[in-house]
Design an enzyme around this catalytic site. Sequence first.
Site, mmCIF file in Angstrom:
data_model
loop_
_atom_site.group_PDB
_atom_site.id
_atom_site.type_symbol
_atom_site.label_atom_id
_atom_site.label_comp_id
_atom_site.label_asym_id
_atom_site.label_seq_id
_atom_site.Cartn_x
_atom_site.Cartn_y
_atom_site.Cartn_z
ATOM 1 N N HIS A 194 27.031 46.072 47.789
ATOM 2 C CA HIS A 194 27.516 45.018 46.896
ATOM 3 C C HIS A 194 26.486 43.975 46.536
ATOM 4 O O HIS A 194 26.798 43.049 45.792
ATOM 5 C CB HIS A 194 28.708 44.285 47.538
ATOM 6 C CG HIS A 194 29.994 45.043 47.447
ATOM 7 N ND1 HIS A 194 30.792 45.006 46.334
ATOM 8 C CD2 HIS A 194 30.609 45.866 48.324
ATOM 9 C CE1 HIS A 194 31.862 45.769 46.542
ATOM 10 N NE2 HIS A 194 31.764 46.304 47.738
ATOM 11 N N LYS A 234 24.552 32.223 40.591
ATOM 12 C CA LYS A 234 25.576 32.231 39.541
ATOM 13 C C LYS A 234 25.362 31.094 38.544
ATOM 14 O O LYS A 234 25.942 31.083 37.465
ATOM 15 C CB LYS A 234 26.965 32.160 40.166
ATOM 16 C CG LYS A 234 27.337 33.426 40.954
ATOM 17 C CD LYS A 234 28.719 33.297 41.588
ATOM 18 C CE LYS A 234 29.135 34.493 42.438
ATOM 19 N NZ LYS A 234 29.790 35.575 41.672
ATOM 20 N N LYS A 247 34.308 31.041 39.740
ATOM 21 C CA LYS A 247 33.742 32.008 40.677
ATOM 22 C C LYS A 247 33.187 31.213 41.850
ATOM 23 O O LYS A 247 33.122 29.987 41.793
ATOM 24 C CB LYS A 247 32.645 32.841 40.019
ATOM 25 C CG LYS A 247 31.612 32.006 39.228
ATOM 26 C CD LYS A 247 30.551 32.865 38.563
ATOM 27 C CE LYS A 247 30.998 33.517 37.296
ATOM 28 N NZ LYS A 247 30.958 34.958 37.306
ATOM 29 N N ARG A 248 32.795 31.894 42.933
ATOM 30 C CA ARG A 248 32.167 31.182 44.034
ATOM 31 C C ARG A 248 30.965 30.391 43.515
ATOM 32 O O ARG A 248 30.312 30.802 42.548
ATOM 33 C CB ARG A 248 31.710 32.170 45.116
ATOM 34 C CG ARG A 248 32.851 32.769 45.915
ATOM 35 C CD ARG A 248 33.683 31.725 46.615
ATOM 36 N NE ARG A 248 32.946 31.116 47.708
ATOM 37 C CZ ARG A 248 33.156 31.374 48.993
ATOM 38 N NH1 ARG A 248 34.104 32.218 49.362
ATOM 39 N NH2 ARG A 248 32.438 30.765 49.928
ATOM 40 N N LYS A 283 37.997 40.569 33.622
ATOM 41 C CA LYS A 283 39.327 39.968 33.417
ATOM 42 C C LYS A 283 39.337 39.131 32.143
ATOM 43 O O LYS A 283 40.306 39.164 31.377
ATOM 44 C CB LYS A 283 39.685 39.078 34.615
ATOM 45 C CG LYS A 283 39.723 39.779 35.960
ATOM 46 C CD LYS A 283 39.798 38.745 37.101
ATOM 47 C CE LYS A 283 39.460 39.346 38.447
ATOM 48 N NZ LYS A 283 39.154 38.304 39.475
ATOM 49 N N THR A 327 33.558 40.948 38.452
ATOM 50 C CA THR A 327 34.821 41.490 37.960
ATOM 51 C C THR A 327 35.553 40.414 37.166
ATOM 52 O O THR A 327 36.388 40.735 36.317
ATOM 53 C CB THR A 327 35.723 41.972 39.113
ATOM 54 O OG1 THR A 327 35.798 40.944 40.108
ATOM 55 C CG2 THR A 327 35.191 43.246 39.738
HETATM 56 C C1 LIG Z 1 37.984 38.075 40.140
HETATM 57 C C2 LIG Z 1 37.869 37.034 41.177
HETATM 58 C C3 LIG Z 1 36.619 36.755 41.744
HETATM 59 C C4 LIG Z 1 35.346 37.436 41.305
HETATM 60 O O1 LIG Z 1 34.802 36.685 40.244
HETATM 61 P P1 LIG Z 1 33.293 36.908 39.760
HETATM 62 O O2 LIG Z 1 33.216 36.052 38.531
HETATM 63 O O3 LIG Z 1 33.159 38.350 39.433
HETATM 64 O O4 LIG Z 1 32.403 36.438 40.838
HETATM 65 C C5 LIG Z 1 36.543 35.768 42.708
HETATM 66 N N1 LIG Z 1 37.632 35.094 43.111
HETATM 67 C C6 LIG Z 1 38.850 35.320 42.569
HETATM 68 C C7 LIG Z 1 40.011 34.516 43.035
HETATM 69 C C8 LIG Z 1 39.009 36.301 41.598
HETATM 70 O O5 LIG Z 1 40.228 36.530 41.083
#
Ligand SMILES: *Cc1c(COP(=O)(O)O)cnc(C)c1O
Length: 799
Positions: A354, A539, A533-534, A645, A641
Amino acid sequence: MTYQDARPATGLQDAILRHLTYTIGKDTAHATLHDWRMALSYAVRDKIVDSWFVSTRTAYEAGAKRVYYLSMEFLIGRLLGDALVNLRFDAEAKAAVEGLGLSFDAVLHDEPDAALGNGGLGRLAACFLESLSTLACPAMGYGIRYEHGLFRQSFEDGRQIEQPETWLQQRHAWEFERPEAMYRVGFGGHVADQDDRAVWTPAEAVLAEAHDTPVVGWQARWTNTLRLWGARAGDPLDLKRFNHGDYVGAAAAEMLARSISRVLYPDDTTPAGKELRLKQEYFFTAASLHDILRRFDSEHGDIRALPDKVAIQLNDTHPAIAGPELVRLLHDERGLPFDEAVDLARRTLNYTNHTLLPEALEKWPVDLMRHLLPRHMMLIDRIDADHAAHFPARPTPIVADGEVNMGTLSFVMANRVNGVSALHTELVKQTVFADLHALHPERIVNQTNGVTPRRWLHACNPRLSGIITGAIGEGWVGDLEQLSGLEPHLDDAGLQDAIAGAKRANKVDLSNWVSATHGVSLDPDAMFDVQIKRIHEYKRQHLNILEAVALWQAIRANPNAGWTPRVKIFGGKAAPGYVFAKKIIHLINDVARVLNADPVTSPFLKVVFLPNYNVTLAERLIPASDLSEQVSTAGKEASGTGNMKFALNGALTVGTLDGANVEIRDHVGAENFFLFGMTAPEVVARRAVPDHAGQAIAADPRLAAALEAIHQGAFSSDDPNRYHDITGNLRGPDYFLVCSDFTDYWRAQRAVDAAYRDGAHWTRMAALNTARSGWFSSDRTIRGYMADIWGATSLRPGA
Ligand SMILES: *Cc1c(COP(=O)(O)O)cnc(C)c1O
């Protein structure tokens, strides 16, 4: 028997009332919202159980190959709404609940968000479970039943505050305790040689107790199990100490044992390196393997058939100890020759990588490994020597510099190793595993991540879902590629208006919620620009906030230049020990305070940081987003991911050529994606340029001015030096090349502004993002794993 046949004759309302009375033990006059939610959940769970039994029996009777997904994290979120949607029961449930005089929304929102994961990795595991059920692949997820999931985040004067998360304070409506599935997991002790067999005598042992949650697929086609292990003391009470009056000491073993499943480590990219973490990893891996072999034994005779009947997927290196543990079970406990044990284990196990971030690759000190798992350390050395003997020309040791490299161990013990996007998989071949890839050129394969369309479009965005179904029928929910059928309809003005109307209504809902819960008013006609995101330097949330500062300065200098109104929305947690990430959060909140109070600029630019980002908040925000920020330094984000979305829900992306952004852009079309920034090879070259940041700042007065404002304390007048470590980093090493990408980011953002002003064109681009995102379904990803990695088949004809 299908689920439909099994549906009881009584209505849902009766079932709810029955559970309220006989399971919860309350009468309607005294029932709280929580009681009603539990009663509804039990009523819904009853319906899942019917499908569950059918699936279990079918898998058993077919003698089919089973898939086991081992993951330290499952970021599942709320389950009630998801279950209702997959059972096709949502309308009926709404009517039943409202018929009882309750708000359906309030009941759904009473459920705690199960945050047994940090971010993308854990959410992927949750999407995979749902897709495995939808595809009727006989499978089981294995993980840890953390008492405390990811911490709850709040802000105090703009700083992140962490509070323990308590999802299990109330009963968990969806789980079934399985006290009969209990295994002993040992730690420490010594290894003796008895008649040429190694016998490990652990110094301590804890019990792993199974808790099962059924995971129902779309249309209740199939239901798999998520089995989470809770830790308990082998001997709950030391009676001798108790009888001598030492009541606290007598319970100490129980406390110690339970600590193993007490908390989720809240760090998503740096391994904790703590003894308790290694214990957690071995605890759930060992319990899962015992359980897998027990099930195998009950269905099949010859252990040599293991790789034909079982495929095990290791989600990152966290369960990497599965390699030596499976060898131990086969060799030490079942007496197979070592070579054969290794061969069987290797043909059964697979590993998903990952991350390429060097600090995120797990390594354990040999001393700790030997202390905690003495027999495993011996086996790791032997596996290592064995591999070296086969390939003497290219040494790629598992154990080096006093550490066990868990990535190398996972690779050596895996049948297939996969990356999670096309770009990431190529980089895996070229960087971390270049040497091993040369030795085993067939082993690395790609499986680009995906998300489940049930949760991430159909359930979270009912307005858009309804419009799509109206245009092309509802087959897309179970077969997301059908979304391409929307494309020929996009010239229909009525459809375009409907899509634009749905987005606006979602934005109004979000604005109302933000206003009610956080006291900030947002204009639903402004562009909703979202980065959730985190928080991590790679990022680059700081690139985004730097652009906000530059834009604020530009608007102040020229307020009448026809700016496109924009709301920048942030969400995300920082690991509690990640000082720089916490500084970024503080900076965003400080900038938000100043900008939102500026009467000249605030009609055009607002900044909001919503606390406690989790699955539920993502479900609220993504359908209301216009712009998706995917701005990581190229080569650093494995896949992402969140990006999928957003595209699925009709947000346009401003992003770099990183992770799955590359494939999203390929699918939606370059003209419907706002690309900026350096490519991965350009990043590597740029980093070698001396003073790259200084050069970039000298070439861009906007960047220089924005940095200077932050440096001078324009957003921290009470503590003007507060952000000197951020500005110092950006002006100096700037490892993540924020400055070098800034100018192109600014350009792309102004192109976004111009595009947003042409509403009809924007809507068309957004709709094309939805229509062309069908490939990013986790159903497609799971089909890929089944065909290329697991050799597993669907037990539902035509799936
Ligand atoms: C989809 C999702 C992530 C992953 O987000 P990235 O932008 O791909 O890092 C992290 N936390 C939650 C709650 C999510 O639904």
